[in-house]
Scaffold this active site. Structure first.
Site, PDB file in Angstrom:
ATOM      1  N   HIS A  80      35.579  37.326  40.994  1.00 18.81           N
ATOM      2  CA  HIS A  80      35.800  36.779  39.700  1.00 18.81           C
ATOM      3  C   HIS A  80      37.295  36.582  39.600  1.00 18.81           C
ATOM      4  O   HIS A  80      38.145  37.353  40.225  1.00 18.81           O
ATOM      5  CB  HIS A  80      35.229  37.526  38.448  1.00 18.81           C
ATOM      6  CG  HIS A  80      33.744  37.647  38.644  1.00 18.81           C
ATOM      7  ND1 HIS A  80      32.995  37.727  37.173  1.00 18.81           N
ATOM      8  CD2 HIS A  80      33.030  37.075  39.483  1.00 18.81           C
ATOM      9  CE1 HIS A  80      31.717  37.467  37.526  1.00 18.81           C
ATOM     10  NE2 HIS A  80      31.505  37.225  38.915  1.00 18.81           N
ATOM     11  N   GLU A  82      39.234  37.685  37.252  1.00 14.81           N
ATOM     12  CA  GLU A  82      40.020  38.930  36.846  1.00 14.81           C
ATOM     13  C   GLU A  82      39.984  40.060  38.103  1.00 14.81           C
ATOM     14  O   GLU A  82      40.974  40.658  38.134  1.00 14.81           O
ATOM     15  CB  GLU A  82      38.964  39.696  35.878  1.00 14.81           C
ATOM     16  CG  GLU A  82      38.717  38.807  34.454  1.00 14.81           C
ATOM     17  CD  GLU A  82      37.394  38.156  34.348  1.00 14.81           C
ATOM     18  OE1 GLU A  82      37.049  38.083  33.235  1.00 14.81           O
ATOM     19  OE2 GLU A  82      36.929  37.737  35.539  1.00 14.81           O
ATOM     20  N   CYS A 110      32.983  39.426  31.952  1.00  9.41           N
ATOM     21  CA  CYS A 110      31.574  39.897  31.912  1.00  9.41           C
ATOM     22  C   CYS A 110      31.616  41.258  32.195  1.00  9.41           C
ATOM     23  O   CYS A 110      32.466  42.071  32.337  1.00  9.41           O
ATOM     24  CB  CYS A 110      31.036  39.198  33.237  1.00  9.41           C
ATOM     25  SG  CYS A 110      31.871  39.979  34.895  1.00  9.41           S
ATOM     26  N   CYS A 113      33.529  42.628  35.173  1.00  9.62           N
ATOM     27  CA  CYS A 113      34.986  42.610  35.163  1.00  9.62           C
ATOM     28  C   CYS A 113      35.350  43.541  33.975  1.00  9.62           C
ATOM     29  O   CYS A 113      36.662  44.132  33.948  1.00  9.62           O
ATOM     30  CB  CYS A 113      35.274  41.236  34.714  1.00  9.62           C
ATOM     31  SG  CYS A 113      35.280  40.194  36.221  1.00  9.62           S
TER      32      CYS A 113
END
Length: 179
Positions: A80, A82, A110, A113
């Protein structure tokens, strides 16, 4: 960082409010969101969900790490934006604690993260648009402000929300047309 500074930092205490930044935009937040949007566009060009993230030093505005979604390209469910940006920032400063940093991301984090944000002790979190299906900083749950955790960060949402949201809507609209 010497041992006394490390020990002092390790045992620093305070009320949850003392460890949470005020929910106000700082001068670097919007330009950093614009950079995160550019990164999200790079993700889209690789057929990735267009999410971009930037970690910057809150006081100076110096960029420490950047990332965009790379799950498809890297065949990695954890790739991801992040995570990539936080790893890069930690490597840049040589410390896993990002308490003097701001994470700017185009989409509400999410659960994975949000957990990383807490564990990395990110000082500030700024995001673009909400994620009603997977958002863990207000939409589905409030992981970054949970008082049971050892670190909390109050998210600031809605920064350049229309642009961030349009990127995602356009991406998924095009994806549906291809099917």
């Amino acid at each position: 960082m010497g041992l006394p500074a490390f020990i002092s930092r390790l045992f620093r205490r305070g009320t949850p409010a003392a460890r949470t930044q005020p929910a106000a935009l700082l001068p670097h937040d919007e330009p950093m969101m614009r950079r995160a949007i550019e990164l999200a566009r790079q993700a889209a060009s690789l057929h990735e969900v267009p999410v971009g993230a930037v970690v910057y030093e809150t006081a100076s505005g110096r960029v420490l790490g950047e990332g965009f979604n790379r799950r498809e390209v890297d065949h990695d469910p954890a790739a991801h934006a992040e995570l990539i940006a936080i790893r890069a920032a930690a490597a840049t400063i040589g410390d896993w604690r990002l308490s003097e940093c701001t994470l700017v991301v185009t989409l509400e984090p999410c659960p994975m993260c949000a957990g990383l944000i807490v564990n990395a002790r990110v000082g500030r979190l700024v995001f673009g648009c909400r994620d009603p299906k997977a958002g863990a900083t207000g939409s589905l749950m409030n992981l970054t402000t949970d008082p049971r955790l050892n670190h909390r960060v109050e998210p600031i949402g809605g920064v350049l929300e229309a642009e961030c949201s349009a990127l995602l809507k356009d991406f998924f609209r095009a994806l549906r047309r291809q099917k």
